[in-house]
Motif scaffolding. Structure first.
Motif, mmCIF file in Angstrom:
data_model
loop_
_atom_site.group_PDB
_atom_site.id
_atom_site.type_symbol
_atom_site.label_atom_id
_atom_site.label_comp_id
_atom_site.label_asym_id
_atom_site.label_seq_id
_atom_site.Cartn_x
_atom_site.Cartn_y
_atom_site.Cartn_z
ATOM 1 N N PRO A 107 -9.867 -3.904 0.048
ATOM 2 C CA PRO A 107 -9.419 -3.285 1.121
ATOM 3 C C PRO A 107 -9.517 -1.698 0.848
ATOM 4 O O PRO A 107 -9.274 -1.078 -0.105
ATOM 5 C CB PRO A 107 -7.964 -3.544 1.309
ATOM 6 N N MET A 108 -9.868 -0.949 1.930
ATOM 7 C CA MET A 108 -10.045 0.312 2.159
ATOM 8 C C MET A 108 -11.107 1.113 1.397
ATOM 9 O O MET A 108 -11.378 2.308 0.938
ATOM 10 C CB MET A 108 -8.662 1.171 1.505
ATOM 11 N N PRO A 117 -4.493 0.031 -6.655
ATOM 12 C CA PRO A 117 -3.956 -1.248 -7.249
ATOM 13 C C PRO A 117 -4.027 -2.239 -6.129
ATOM 14 O O PRO A 117 -3.733 -1.884 -4.895
ATOM 15 C CB PRO A 117 -2.686 -0.772 -7.678
ATOM 16 N N PRO A 118 -4.091 -3.633 -6.481
ATOM 17 C CA PRO A 118 -4.042 -4.574 -5.631
ATOM 18 C C PRO A 118 -2.668 -4.528 -4.824
ATOM 19 O O PRO A 118 -1.793 -4.127 -5.539
ATOM 20 C CB PRO A 118 -4.534 -6.032 -6.448
ATOM 21 N N GLY A 119 -2.836 -5.073 -3.644
ATOM 22 C CA GLY A 119 -1.435 -5.095 -2.828
ATOM 23 C C GLY A 119 -0.423 -5.989 -3.432
ATOM 24 O O GLY A 119 -0.923 -7.045 -3.968
ATOM 25 N N ALA A 123 1.146 -7.206 0.727
ATOM 26 C CA ALA A 123 0.900 -5.825 1.431
ATOM 27 C C ALA A 123 -0.358 -5.439 1.088
ATOM 28 O O ALA A 123 -0.599 -4.833 0.188
ATOM 29 C CB ALA A 123 1.828 -4.906 0.986
ATOM 30 N N LEU A 124 -1.456 -5.811 1.763
ATOM 31 C CA LEU A 124 -2.946 -5.328 1.381
ATOM 32 C C LEU A 124 -3.421 -4.025 1.558
ATOM 33 O O LEU A 124 -4.298 -3.570 0.789
ATOM 34 C CB LEU A 124 -3.904 -6.263 2.103
ATOM 35 N N MET A 125 -2.982 -3.197 2.338
ATOM 36 C CA MET A 125 -3.269 -2.111 2.649
ATOM 37 C C MET A 125 -1.860 -1.209 3.060
ATOM 38 O O MET A 125 -1.035 -1.751 3.112
ATOM 39 C CB MET A 125 -3.960 -1.830 4.122
ATOM 40 N N PRO A 126 -2.170 0.216 2.838
ATOM 41 C CA PRO A 126 -1.136 1.225 2.726
ATOM 42 C C PRO A 126 -0.331 0.828 4.216
ATOM 43 O O PRO A 126 -0.879 0.699 5.315
ATOM 44 C CB PRO A 126 -1.585 2.637 2.882
#
Length: 206
Positions: A107-108, A117-119, A123-126
Motif C-alpha cells: 500500500p501507498m 512498516p506493514p499495517g 490497518a493497511l494504510m494511514p
C-alpha cells in the motif's frame, strides 16, 4: 460483518458501470482515454482508495445500528453514500484500464511510502481502523459508540485527505484528479464537523 461487506461490495459493483461512463465522457482533451501504467499514481490511488473507502462504509453501517442519534446517523448515511459512489467510480476506471482492482505492491507505493512498516491488525494504510477497533465499535452503544465512531472516522478522513492530496499532486488523469480534490474538500469539511460533534459529547479527536 460479512453482511455489511456484501452490501458495500454490491453498492460498489452497481456503480462500476456509472463510473466508467462518467470517466469516458468527462474529458475532451484526450486524457480520459489514456491508460495509466500499472505502477502509476493513477492506478495506485484508485486501488488503495477503493480499499480505504470500503472501511469507511463498513464503519458507517456498524454505527447506524448502534445509536438513535439523528446527527450521527445522518453523517454515517452521507459517508456511506458518498464513499460507496466514489469507490464505484474508482473500480470502474480500473476496469476500463484493464488493471486489477487491488495492487500486488505494498500500500501507498505510488506515494513513495511502500517501504513503511506493514499495517498492524488490519490497518493497511494511514488512518485505517484496526480489526480490534472495529470489534470494539461493534460492542458499544449510544454515546460511547458515537464517540468512537467519530474518533475513528476523523483519523480515517485525515489519512484519506493525505492520499487524495497525493493524487492531486501526481495523478495525470483529469477526472481522477478532480475526484481526488473533491475528496480533500469534503473530508476536510467533515473533519471540522466531527470535531464539533465530539466536543458536544465531551470528547476530542485522538
Amino acid at each position: 460483518m460479512r453482511h455489511i461487506a456484501w452490501i458495500a461490495g454490491a453498492a460498489a459493483a452497481a456503480l462500476v458501470a456509472a463510473g466508467a461512463i462518467t470517466y469516458a465522457s468527462a474529458e475532451n482533451d484526450g486524457s480520459a482515454t489514456r491508460v495509466p501504467a500499472a505502477d502509476s499514481a493513477d492506478a495506485g490511488f484508485a486501488q488503495d482508495m477503493a480499499v480505504h473507502h470500503a472501511q469507511a462504509v463498513e464503519m458507517s453501517f456498524i454505527v447506524r445500528d448502534l445509536t438513535s442519534d439523528k446527527d450521527v446517523r445522518l453523517l454515517a448515511y452521507d459517508i456511506t453514500q458518498t464513499q460507496a459512489a466514489q469507490r464505484g467510480m474508482l473500480l470502474g476506471w480500473l476496469d476500463l484500464w484493464g488493471l486489477p482492482k487491488t495492487s500486488s505492491l505494498p500500500p501507498m507505493t505510488w506515494m513513495g511510502m511502500g517501504d513503511m512498516p506493514p499495517g498492524k491488525d488490519g490497518a493497511l494504510m494511514p488512518g485505517m481502523a484496526t480489526n480490534t477497533e472495529l470489534r470494539k465499535l461493534g460492542s458499544l452503544k449510544g454515546k460511547q459508540a458515537e464517540i468512537l465512531y467519530l474518533q475513528l472516522m476523523t483519523a480515517h478522513h485525515k489519512g484519506g485527505v493525505h492520499m487524495a492530496e497525493g493524487c492531486v499532486a501526481t495523478c495525470t488523469v483529469g477526472p481522477e484528479k478532480r475526484l481526488a480534490q473533491s475528496m480533500v474538500d469534503s473530508q476536510r469539511s467533515e473533519i471540522q464537523l466531527m470535531a464539533g460533534m465530539l466536543k458536544e459529547r465531551g470528547a476530542r479527536p485522538r
